[in-house]
Scaffold this motif. Sequence first.
Motif, mmCIF file in Angstrom:
data_model
loop_
_atom_site.group_PDB
_atom_site.id
_atom_site.type_symbol
_atom_site.label_atom_id
_atom_site.label_comp_id
_atom_site.label_asym_id
_atom_site.label_seq_id
_atom_site.Cartn_x
_atom_site.Cartn_y
_atom_site.Cartn_z
ATOM 1 N N UNK A 133 0.791 -1.231 0.000
ATOM 2 C CA UNK A 133 0.000 0.000 0.000
ATOM 3 C C UNK A 133 0.825 1.283 0.000
ATOM 4 N N UNK A 134 1.994 1.260 0.647
ATOM 5 C CA UNK A 134 2.806 2.471 0.751
ATOM 6 C C UNK A 134 3.978 2.489 -0.232
ATOM 7 N N UNK A 135 4.486 1.306 -0.576
ATOM 8 C CA UNK A 135 5.683 1.226 -1.419
ATOM 9 C C UNK A 135 5.409 0.616 -2.788
ATOM 10 N N UNK A 136 4.167 0.271 -3.069
ATOM 11 C CA UNK A 136 3.843 -0.456 -4.288
ATOM 12 C C UNK A 136 3.718 0.419 -5.523
ATOM 13 N N UNK A 137 3.291 -0.211 -6.614
ATOM 14 C CA UNK A 137 3.233 0.459 -7.916
ATOM 15 C C UNK A 137 2.311 1.673 -7.905
ATOM 16 N N UNK A 138 1.173 1.563 -7.221
ATOM 17 C CA UNK A 138 0.230 2.689 -7.202
ATOM 18 C C UNK A 138 0.858 3.919 -6.553
ATOM 19 N N UNK A 139 1.554 3.718 -5.426
ATOM 20 C CA UNK A 139 2.204 4.837 -4.740
ATOM 21 C C UNK A 139 3.330 5.420 -5.589
ATOM 22 N N UNK A 140 4.065 4.560 -6.286
ATOM 23 C CA UNK A 140 5.155 5.026 -7.148
ATOM 24 C C UNK A 140 4.606 5.883 -8.289
ATOM 25 N N UNK A 141 3.550 5.388 -8.937
ATOM 26 C CA UNK A 141 2.941 6.140 -10.041
ATOM 27 C C UNK A 141 2.384 7.466 -9.540
ATOM 28 N N UNK A 142 1.785 7.447 -8.352
ATOM 29 C CA UNK A 142 1.233 8.673 -7.776
ATOM 30 C C UNK A 142 2.332 9.698 -7.525
ATOM 31 N N UNK A 143 3.442 9.260 -6.952
ATOM 32 C CA UNK A 143 4.540 10.194 -6.682
ATOM 33 C C UNK A 143 5.098 10.778 -7.974
ATOM 34 N N UNK A 144 5.270 9.943 -8.988
ATOM 35 C CA UNK A 144 5.757 10.446 -10.276
ATOM 36 C C UNK A 144 4.765 11.455 -10.863
ATOM 37 N N UNK A 145 3.476 11.166 -10.707
ATOM 38 C CA UNK A 145 2.464 12.089 -11.212
ATOM 39 C C UNK A 145 2.499 13.425 -10.495
ATOM 40 N N UNK A 146 2.676 13.390 -9.184
ATOM 41 C CA UNK A 146 2.764 14.628 -8.405
ATOM 42 C C UNK A 146 3.975 15.444 -8.842
ATOM 43 N N UNK A 147 5.124 14.777 -8.987
ATOM 44 C CA UNK A 147 6.348 15.481 -9.389
ATOM 45 C C UNK A 147 6.187 16.131 -10.759
ATOM 46 N N UNK A 148 5.577 15.408 -11.699
ATOM 47 C CA UNK A 148 5.381 15.950 -13.049
ATOM 48 C C UNK A 148 4.395 17.107 -13.038
ATOM 49 N N UNK A 149 3.312 16.949 -12.301
ATOM 50 C CA UNK A 149 2.288 17.999 -12.239
ATOM 51 C C UNK A 149 2.856 19.280 -11.632
ATOM 52 N N UNK A 150 3.609 19.149 -10.532
ATOM 53 C CA UNK A 150 4.212 20.332 -9.913
ATOM 54 C C UNK A 150 5.222 20.969 -10.863
ATOM 55 N N UNK A 151 5.998 20.146 -11.563
ATOM 56 C CA UNK A 151 6.988 20.678 -12.500
ATOM 57 C C UNK A 151 6.313 21.510 -13.587
ATOM 58 N N UNK A 152 5.223 21.003 -14.135
ATOM 59 C CA UNK A 152 4.501 21.753 -15.164
ATOM 60 C C UNK A 152 3.933 23.053 -14.604
ATOM 61 N N UNK A 153 3.474 23.011 -13.360
ATOM 62 C CA UNK A 153 2.976 24.223 -12.711
ATOM 63 C C UNK A 153 4.110 25.237 -12.540
ATOM 64 N N UNK A 154 5.284 24.755 -12.136
ATOM 65 C CA UNK A 154 6.425 25.642 -11.888
ATOM 66 C C UNK A 154 6.928 26.306 -13.164
ATOM 67 N N UNK A 155 6.734 25.644 -14.299
ATOM 68 C CA UNK A 155 7.182 26.209 -15.582
ATOM 69 C C UNK A 155 6.218 27.257 -16.119
ATOM 70 N N UNK A 156 4.952 27.164 -15.744
ATOM 71 C CA UNK A 156 3.925 27.984 -16.366
ATOM 72 C C UNK A 156 3.834 29.397 -15.834
ATOM 73 N N UNK A 157 3.231 30.268 -16.635
ATOM 74 C CA UNK A 157 2.914 31.646 -16.233
ATOM 75 C C UNK A 157 4.106 32.393 -15.636
ATOM 76 N N UNK A 158 5.261 32.207 -16.229
ATOM 77 C CA UNK A 158 6.464 32.925 -15.804
ATOM 78 C C UNK A 158 6.786 32.698 -14.325
ATOM 79 N N UNK A 159 6.581 31.467 -13.846
ATOM 80 C CA UNK A 159 6.864 31.174 -12.435
ATOM 81 C C UNK A 159 8.349 30.906 -12.187
ATOM 82 N N UNK A 160 9.131 30.774 -13.249
ATOM 83 C CA UNK A 160 10.589 30.670 -13.152
ATOM 84 C C UNK A 160 11.037 29.511 -12.258
#
Length: 238
Positions: A133-160
């Motif tokens: 539940x904590x270390x499995x594939x679902x948690x891994x995919x979720x963490x990767x998704x969070x990292x990607x989503x935040x990265x896209x947010x950080x790039x947008x709207x001149x957030x530098x």
Amino acid sequence: MFGQLLGDLALVSACFALELGEIANQNLLKIYDRWPPQKRYYLIEPGGKDFEQFPARMEVEFIQRKIGNRLMVVQQIKGLNIGDPLTDNSRRADGYRFHDVFHLSYAAHLGWSPVIRALLKLKRKSEPQLDENEDGARAIILEEGIATWIFNHAKGNDRKLYADVPPGRLDYSLLKQIRSMVDGLMVANCPLWQWENAILDGFRVFRELYHHKGGIVIVDLKRHKLIFNPPVPSTEII
């Protein structure tokens, strides 16, 4: 004026069957979650055996190489490759090849990173519930998704890449969305300011890695911080 506002507040509260005391209490909890007077790290119960724990200190080297027309990043600990070489996985070069530093920052500030556990073979196999539940594939995919989503947010709207965002000023709606995404996991208990520290520290070091085309990242889990050292001059740095 204040009396009128208080009266209006009481009237609206009554219309929705809400108690003013409970509203005030929830607002205080929100403030302490985001801007506490004193910051004490919430420590996730690690579980598992001693040999399944994150090291208290890690030195991870990010090495940028050019293979054909592609820039790739290899991570090493004590000269051993960790995981697969990473590219930006995008038509536009944006440095995402260095994004594993975000996972290292989650480990340092939150005590949580299913991705790093998988890379270092630290999944808690001794406790099947944690492993699944904590270390499995679902948690891994979720963490990767969070990292990607935040990265896209950080790039947008001149957030530098959050270069100009001081502590306490990261988008509150972003932090609330992250908490909703990790609902049901142990890391959901971490306060929002702790998530903010993990995100801003990760981006601080990401910007250094991108600028220097690599480097050494020291991950201090005891002091909850990342330290960046520029790369040693090498013919591999492109």
